[in-house]
Design an enzyme around this catalytic site. Structure first.
Site, mmCIF file in Angstrom:
data_model
loop_
_atom_site.group_PDB
_atom_site.id
_atom_site.type_symbol
_atom_site.label_atom_id
_atom_site.label_comp_id
_atom_site.label_asym_id
_atom_site.label_seq_id
_atom_site.Cartn_x
_atom_site.Cartn_y
_atom_site.Cartn_z
ATOM 1 N N ASP A 1 -0.893 -1.065 5.696
ATOM 2 C CA ASP A 1 -0.754 -0.604 6.901
ATOM 3 C C ASP A 1 -1.846 -1.045 8.197
ATOM 4 O O ASP A 1 -2.574 -1.476 7.684
ATOM 5 C CB ASP A 1 -0.987 1.066 6.924
ATOM 6 C CG ASP A 1 0.140 1.781 6.385
ATOM 7 O OD1 ASP A 1 1.218 1.228 6.443
ATOM 8 O OD2 ASP A 1 -0.237 2.860 5.882
ATOM 9 N N ASP B 1 -7.410 2.368 6.762
ATOM 10 C CA ASP B 1 -7.451 2.346 5.425
ATOM 11 C C ASP B 1 -6.848 1.103 4.873
ATOM 12 O O ASP B 1 -7.082 0.526 4.103
ATOM 13 C CB ASP B 1 -6.689 3.391 4.934
ATOM 14 C CG ASP B 1 -7.260 4.729 4.846
ATOM 15 O OD1 ASP B 1 -8.575 4.746 5.218
ATOM 16 O OD2 ASP B 1 -6.643 5.728 4.587
ATOM 17 N N ASP C 1 -3.899 0.202 9.862
ATOM 18 C CA ASP C 1 -4.731 1.187 10.426
ATOM 19 C C ASP C 1 -6.168 0.728 9.475
ATOM 20 O O ASP C 1 -6.134 0.061 8.564
ATOM 21 C CB ASP C 1 -4.554 2.737 9.986
ATOM 22 C CG ASP C 1 -3.872 2.978 8.605
ATOM 23 O OD1 ASP C 1 -4.412 1.916 7.708
ATOM 24 O OD2 ASP C 1 -3.504 3.987 8.271
ATOM 25 N N GLU D 1 0.860 -1.181 0.119
ATOM 26 C CA GLU D 1 -0.053 -0.002 0.117
ATOM 27 C C GLU D 1 0.886 1.231 0.129
ATOM 28 O O GLU D 1 1.744 1.422 0.930
ATOM 29 C CB GLU D 1 -0.681 0.030 1.288
ATOM 30 C CG GLU D 1 -1.528 1.150 1.592
ATOM 31 C CD GLU D 1 -2.356 1.287 2.887
ATOM 32 O OE1 GLU D 1 -1.961 0.134 3.583
ATOM 33 O OE2 GLU D 1 -2.969 2.355 3.070
#
Ligand code: 0RA
Length: 644
Positions: A506, A510, A508, A433
């Site tokens: 990541d 997203d 998180d 990503e």
């Protein structure tokens, strides 16, 4: 090992032996000693009670999961296991049934029993592998009770007061010595199985009580509409409208020429085919000869309708897959001596069943199509559309693969940093990503065997999309080109360029969202890659903890706290750093923790229950994405691989 041969009349020969072999080699009897193994014990006990319902002696089955999560009670209101003394054994029949292995027994005349494969191993196998088992039988106006431990009677059969009605209750706890201390029944799995059974055996009352839930829950399932009602439920769960809209679902049923089967089917706007099949009420997740019969019947009946009504389209040939696209079907067959195959025994193997199912279903389907012309025409229109879409996407991807044929490397996406090796056995692809993480991954990788593909744009939600649309999304297109194995009708796993594919996102929301979209894409369009175990989720750490000269990496807060507790030992003060994203890691850090096969952590994505995975992916679209991700990881990724 006590092996005793006893002759009965005629061919009715049984070999009875003690239960020691079962405890010595449990996997031989129940397939394994993992969670699937002890759930099999429950299915066995449950199916015995359901058999009483199928054969008309009981109406109700009640299952209670007790508070400890590992003891469970199955009650039915059937005839009750016989309690009279068997002269040969000088013991009550129930004790003989529960303490001797029955091999090669005869089928009760004309009755369907769930015997075969893993099922039908007999209640004695369950007893052998239970730390404790209690059977209560209501028969002849009395309640009879007996207890067992690890296959041996721990009491005699005793009368425990009067009883009204008849029935059997079995309470057991799988043996932790066999299944491990962590054993717990999966309440949702049990509930789902019970609900499915209540549809398959219409009119049967199934009560599910979960005492592990707070507060305790109790649900009653009873569906007089049977599998027609089941089909309606599955279609509505899958969220794809029926074709034609509002068309009534259909239901076939037959007991002719010895074949007993029920099927309900409909076409929907979905781009896949969805069949749930059962043999004697047991799910056959891997399909088999009965499903082949259904598929053949559908294709032939529809083709016949198209031909006799002059509906053959111009310029496109209808394939069997076009005809079945969007079809949702429930198939419930009854086979007297089912033969199952596969590691989870999820596939029916009896060759004669294909023709039997086809023979019943094809004429029934043809009649239905002819009796419901407006439905039939809408279905045919949908099929022709599917064929045209397929041809269009094939034309598009052929243009791509012709170029690929020149040199498969020429056609690789520009942003791919490929590896030197062309051996898929050695090569790995990291789908990363963002550009900055892509940058450190490119620096930190082993360029001989590790390729990096950074993702920049938006990933399409492949759940709703056809193959056609998927191939026009730039990011997914790049992934497909990098993988080299094509997609849709061009898919060829032998062309796969990397043996392992890692999603590196990541930690998180997203990152989770992108991972979810990618997993959905792989699941819907490149499922063989998941099935072969090629898809992995990289597990980059969230924390770096330096204590003295040592460096530790923590996946999450709990991990970080554990490291501090165990390693800091009061004197050295830990230095803690949290990575906000992959981009904050240096190339060396990324290499050490996430890329290097010697140290990295990753999860391999697996599908252990295709129906459940399918339902989850369907269900969860549109809800909170991080919850969705967690769900998919928990369910689909149960195998946790630690690469060492
Ligand atoms: C053998 C013979 C009979 C009933 C059963 C077994 C039986 C087994 C189970 C297991 C769970 N529930 C059950 N209910 C019945 C027939 C006895 C008769 O003829 O009355």
């Amino acid at each position: 090992m006590a092996t005793k041969k006893e002759s009965y009349t005629g061919a009715d020969i049984q070999v009875l032996e003690g239960l020691e072999p079962v405890r010595k080699r449990p996997a031989m009897y129940i397939g394994g000693t993992d969670s699937t193994g002890y759930h099999h014990l429950l299915w066995e006990i449950l199916d015995n009670s359901v058999d009483e319902v199928i054969n008309g002696f009981a109406t109700t089955v009640e299952v209670t999961l007790h508070k400890d999560g590992r003891s469970i009670t199955v009650v039915d209101n059937g005839r009750g296991i016989p309690v009279d003394i068997m002269p040969k054994h000088k013991k009550p029949a129930v004790e003989v049934i529960l303490t001797t292995l029955h091999a090669g027994g005869k089928f009760e005349q004309g009755n369907y029993i769930h015997s075969g494969g893993l099922h039908g191993v007999g209640s004695s196998v369950v007893n052998a592998l239970a730390r404790k088992l209690v059977v209560e039988i209501k028969r002849d106006g009395k309640k009879h009770v007996q207890t067992y431990g690890r296959g041996k009677a721990t009491s005699t059969l005793k009368v425990d007061g009067p009883a009204r009605g008849t029935g059997t209750s079995v309470t057991f706890e799988p043996d932790p010595e066999i299944f491990g201390e962590k054993l717990k029944f999966d309440a949702e799995l049990v509930r789902e199985r019970l609900e499915a059974k209540s549809y398959l055996h219409k009119g049967m009352t199934v009560i599910w009580k979960d005492e592990t839930a707070t507060p305790h829950t109790s649900v009653t399932y009873k569906h007089d509409g049977g599998i027609a009602e089941y089909l309606t439920k599955v279609v509505s769960e899958r969220n794809k409208p029926l074709v034609p809209a509002g068309s009534a679902t259909t239901f076939y049923h037959s007991r002719d020429n010895g074949v007993r089967l029920e099927a309900a089917l409909a076409w929907t706007e979905a781009t896949d085919e969805h069949i749930r099949s059962y043999v004697n009420g047991i799910p056959t997740n891997l399909g088999g000869t009965h499903e082949a019969g259904l598929r053949g019947a559908v294709v032939k009946a529809v083709r016949n309708y198209i031909e006799t009504h002059d509906l053959t389209p111009k310029g496109v040939t209808l394939t069997a897959e076009d005809i079945r696209e969007g079809m949702v079907a429930i198939l419930s067959t009854y086979v007297v001596e089912p033969q199952f195959q596969g590691q989870t025994k999820g596939r029916l193997n009896n060759p004669e069943v294909t023709a039997q199912v086809d023979g019943v279903l094809r004429p029934a389907l043809e009649k239905w199509l002819n009796d419901n012309k407006s439905i039939a025409e809408a279905v045919v229109a949908r099929i022709i559309l599917a064929a045209r879409a397929r041809e269009a996407s094939r034309a598009a991807s052929q243009a791509v693969s012709r170029k690929t044929a020149v040199s498969h490397r020429l056609n690789l996406p520009g942003k791919l940093a490929d590896c030197a090796s062309t051996d898929p056995g050695l090569s790995e692809l990291f789908i990363v990503e963002g550009d900055s993480a892509g940058g450190s991954a490119k620096q930190g990788r082993d360029r001989r065997t590790q390729a990096i593909l950074p993702l920049r744009g938006k990933v399409l939600n492949a759940e709703q999309a056809s193959t056609d649309k998927v191939t026009t999304n730039k990011e997914l297109q790049d992934i497909v080109s990098a993988l080299g194995c094509g997609i849709g009708s061009d898919f060829d796993i032998s062309k796969l360029r990397y043996g392992r594919v890692f999603l590196l996102m990541d930690a998180d929301s997203d990152g989770h969202h992108i991972a979810t979209l990618l997993l959905t894409f792989f699941y819907r369009h490149l499922r063989p890659l998941i099935e072969k175990g090629a898809i992995h989720i990289a597990q980059p750490p969230l924390y770096r903890v330096d204590i003295g000269k040592e460096t530790y990496w923590a996946l999450d807060e709990a991990d970080r706290d554990r490291i501090i507790r165990e390693k800091a030992k009061g004197n050295a003060k830990p230095n803690i750093m949290r990575f906000k994203g992959l981009g904050e890691m240096t190339a060396d850090e990324l290499k050490e923790t996430t890329l290097d096969p010697k140290n990295r952590l990753s999860l391999r994505v697996t599908i252990d229950n295709p129906i459940e995975t399918d339902r989850l992916i369907n269900d969860l679209m549109g809800k909170d994405v991080s919850a969705r991700f967690k769900f998919i990881m928990e369910r689909a990724g149960e195998v946790q691989d630690l690469d060492v």
